[in-house]
Scaffold this motif. Sequence first.
Motif, PDB file in Angstrom:
ATOM      1  N   ALA A 196       0.827  -1.209   0.000  1.00 55.98           N
ATOM      2  CA  ALA A 196       0.000   0.000   0.000  1.00 55.98           C
ATOM      3  C   ALA A 196       0.856   1.252   0.000  1.00 55.98           C
ATOM      4  N   ILE A 197       1.960   1.246   0.788  1.00 58.66           N
ATOM      5  CA  ILE A 197       2.831   2.424   0.850  1.00 58.66           C
ATOM      6  C   ILE A 197       3.547   2.631  -0.481  1.00 58.66           C
ATOM      7  N   ALA A 198       4.007   1.520  -1.082  1.00 54.77           N
ATOM      8  CA  ALA A 198       4.735   1.634  -2.338  1.00 54.77           C
ATOM      9  C   ALA A 198       3.846   2.128  -3.470  1.00 54.77           C
ATOM     10  N   ALA A 199       2.527   1.851  -3.382  1.00 55.17           N
ATOM     11  CA  ALA A 199       1.606   2.221  -4.458  1.00 55.17           C
ATOM     12  C   ALA A 199       0.895   3.532  -4.187  1.00 55.17           C
ATOM     13  N   ALA A 200       1.479   4.394  -3.380  1.00 49.99           N
ATOM     14  CA  ALA A 200       0.809   5.634  -2.992  1.00 49.99           C
ATOM     15  C   ALA A 200       1.601   6.851  -3.457  1.00 49.99           C
ATOM     16  N   PRO A 201       1.500   7.232  -4.753  1.00 46.51           N
ATOM     17  CA  PRO A 201       2.174   8.455  -5.215  1.00 46.51           C
ATOM     18  C   PRO A 201       1.575   9.687  -4.552  1.00 46.51           C
ATOM     19  N   ARG A 202       2.417  10.698  -4.322  1.00 43.80           N
ATOM     20  CA  ARG A 202       1.963  11.875  -3.586  1.00 43.80           C
ATOM     21  C   ARG A 202       1.005  12.746  -4.383  1.00 43.80           C
ATOM     22  N   ASP A 203       1.053  12.644  -5.709  1.00 47.20           N
ATOM     23  CA  ASP A 203       0.183  13.501  -6.512  1.00 47.20           C
ATOM     24  C   ASP A 203      -1.167  12.861  -6.784  1.00 47.20           C
ATOM     25  N   LYS A 204      -1.467  11.721  -6.154  1.00 44.32           N
ATOM     26  CA  LYS A 204      -2.751  11.053  -6.329  1.00 44.32           C
ATOM     27  C   LYS A 204      -3.247  10.561  -4.977  1.00 44.32           C
ATOM     28  N   VAL A 205      -4.522  10.174  -4.942  1.00 46.85           N
ATOM     29  CA  VAL A 205      -5.081   9.525  -3.763  1.00 46.85           C
ATOM     30  C   VAL A 205      -5.190   8.033  -4.077  1.00 46.85           C
ATOM     31  N   THR A 206      -4.640   7.203  -3.173  1.00 47.30           N
ATOM     32  CA  THR A 206      -4.625   5.758  -3.347  1.00 47.30           C
ATOM     33  C   THR A 206      -5.354   5.114  -2.176  1.00 47.30           C
ATOM     34  N   GLU A 261     -10.359   2.927  11.970  1.00 47.40           N
ATOM     35  CA  GLU A 261     -11.733   3.292  12.308  1.00 47.40           C
ATOM     36  C   GLU A 261     -12.410   2.098  12.982  1.00 47.40           C
ATOM     37  N   ASP A 262     -13.208   2.376  14.011  1.00 51.17           N
ATOM     38  CA  ASP A 262     -13.906   1.327  14.731  1.00 51.17           C
ATOM     39  C   ASP A 262     -15.251   1.063  14.066  1.00 51.17           C
ATOM     40  N   PHE A 263     -15.216   0.475  12.860  1.00 50.96           N
ATOM     41  CA  PHE A 263     -16.442   0.170  12.153  1.00 50.96           C
ATOM     42  C   PHE A 263     -17.091  -1.071  12.753  1.00 50.96           C
ATOM     43  N   ARG A 264     -18.408  -0.994  12.970  1.00 51.53           N
ATOM     44  CA  ARG A 264     -19.124  -2.125  13.536  1.00 51.53           C
ATOM     45  C   ARG A 264     -19.505  -3.122  12.444  1.00 51.53           C
ATOM     46  N   PRO A 265     -19.567  -4.425  12.783  1.00 47.42           N
ATOM     47  CA  PRO A 265     -20.003  -5.414  11.801  1.00 47.42           C
ATOM     48  C   PRO A 265     -21.410  -5.101  11.304  1.00 47.42           C
ATOM     49  N   GLY A 266     -21.589  -5.151  10.003  1.00 47.80           N
ATOM     50  CA  GLY A 266     -22.879  -4.865   9.407  1.00 47.80           C
ATOM     51  C   GLY A 266     -23.169  -3.400   9.179  1.00 47.80           C
ATOM     52  N   ALA A 267     -22.279  -2.506   9.644  1.00 45.27           N
ATOM     53  CA  ALA A 267     -22.516  -1.069   9.507  1.00 45.27           C
ATOM     54  C   ALA A 267     -22.267  -0.623   8.070  1.00 45.27           C
ATOM     55  N   VAL A 268     -23.110   0.278   7.591  1.00 44.04           N
ATOM     56  CA  VAL A 268     -22.953   0.859   6.254  1.00 44.04           C
ATOM     57  C   VAL A 268     -22.208   2.181   6.399  1.00 44.04           C
ATOM     58  N   GLU A 269     -21.144   2.349   5.631  1.00 45.57           N
ATOM     59  CA  GLU A 269     -20.337   3.566   5.723  1.00 45.57           C
ATOM     60  C   GLU A 269     -20.145   4.160   4.331  1.00 45.57           C
ATOM     61  N   ARG A 270     -20.325   5.482   4.260  1.00 44.79           N
ATOM     62  CA  ARG A 270     -19.983   6.229   3.039  1.00 44.79           C
ATOM     63  C   ARG A 270     -18.750   7.062   3.354  1.00 44.79           C
ATOM     64  N   LEU A 271     -17.685   6.875   2.593  1.00 41.38           N
ATOM     65  CA  LEU A 271     -16.400   7.498   2.895  1.00 41.38           C
ATOM     66  C   LEU A 271     -15.858   8.193   1.658  1.00 41.38           C
ATOM     67  N   THR A 272     -15.161   9.304   1.895  1.00 40.31           N
ATOM     68  CA  THR A 272     -14.473  10.023   0.825  1.00 40.31           C
ATOM     69  C   THR A 272     -13.046  10.313   1.281  1.00 40.31           C
ATOM     70  N   TYR A 273     -12.070   9.973   0.455  1.00 37.37           N
ATOM     71  CA  TYR A 273     -10.673  10.219   0.787  1.00 37.37           C
ATOM     72  C   TYR A 273     -10.008  11.028  -0.314  1.00 37.37           C
ATOM     73  N   ARG A 274      -9.108  11.922   0.113  1.00 34.76           N
ATOM     74  CA  ARG A 274      -8.405  12.805  -0.825  1.00 34.76           C
ATOM     75  C   ARG A 274      -6.888  12.646  -0.650  1.00 34.76           C
ATOM     76  N   LYS A 275      -6.134  13.448  -1.440  1.00 34.75           N
ATOM     77  CA  LYS A 275      -4.676  13.328  -1.406  1.00 34.75           C
ATOM     78  C   LYS A 275      -4.097  13.669  -0.041  1.00 34.75           C
ATOM     79  N   SER A 276      -4.760  14.521   0.723  1.00 38.48           N
ATOM     80  CA  SER A 276      -4.243  14.954   2.033  1.00 38.48           C
ATOM     81  C   SER A 276      -4.597  14.003   3.155  1.00 38.48           C
ATOM     82  N   ASP A 277      -5.419  12.964   2.890  1.00 34.78           N
ATOM     83  CA  ASP A 277      -5.836  12.008   3.928  1.00 34.78           C
ATOM     84  C   ASP A 277      -4.791  10.915   4.075  1.00 34.78           C
TER      85      ASP A 277
END
Length: 279
Positions: free
Chosen positions: A187-197, A259-275
């Motif tokens: 995951a670290i190797a595939a994470a260029p700084r100019d993109k969100v991975t 993140e402490d996601f609970r089993p069966g929980a529905v999550e909507r997530l958005t991630y960007r380059k700064s995350d």
Amino acid sequence: MSIGNSPEDERPFEDVSEEAHPSIGHALRQARIAAGLTVDDVSAATRVRIAIVHAIESDDFAPCGGDVYARGHIRTLAKAVGLDPEPLLAQYGAERGGRPAPTPAAPLFEAERIRPERRGPNWTAAMVAAIVAVVGFVGFTAFKGDSDSGSKEQVAEGVTSTKSKDASPSAGTGKPTDSKPDPTESAIAAAPRDKVTVQVSAVDGRSWISAKDHNGRLLFDGLLKQGESKTFQDSSEINLVLGDAGAIELYVNGKKIDEDFRPGAVERLTYRKSDPQVG
């Protein structure tokens, strides 16, 4: 201007009966106002649409699209305004006959799936590819004789180097070294700084997932079985919907999301380059 930009203007008239037994929406609204937050603030922090926030605060859960979505929104909004979500979820279940029976993830989200558009052939791209192929063939034919011997030497060196690396024994064991990287290193190797991975792995079970880029284009929509992983990249933003967030492990831009996601929980997530912005 969105409704709710001034928390002071939203303070309701005193109602002794409602304060004694506040509804779910009333409790969320009062906690938001007490925290000095507007509806816009809560929507931006939770990524729950403004219209849905207003509806929930009015005890109208129909726009949520079902009990599973409603419970997820209640939990998310409660955390954003500093409330314990469990009493609110218990109240929601009591008012609606208890927790609903588990529903398979894939049919539940059938309405959210986006059918890929049918596109006609791109003749311009085909012509460009044909021209490049012709030019490449002519150049290869012209310089094949001059570069043939040098190419053979380079290939031989490459094979020798690879074999020597693979055959090198580990210290004191006499066995070949296992060069396969672990998921964190990948995951670290595939994470260029100019993109969100974003790397999504189903570690504790299977989960339906949906992934879209910043333009809303569907990158993946399907069931991720236990042990399977998917990696998504975009120039600015990846949007996820996790059908069973408790079964998922996330790596964003090379860092694990704890993140402490609970089993069966529905999550909507958005991630960007700064995350992730913390950790």
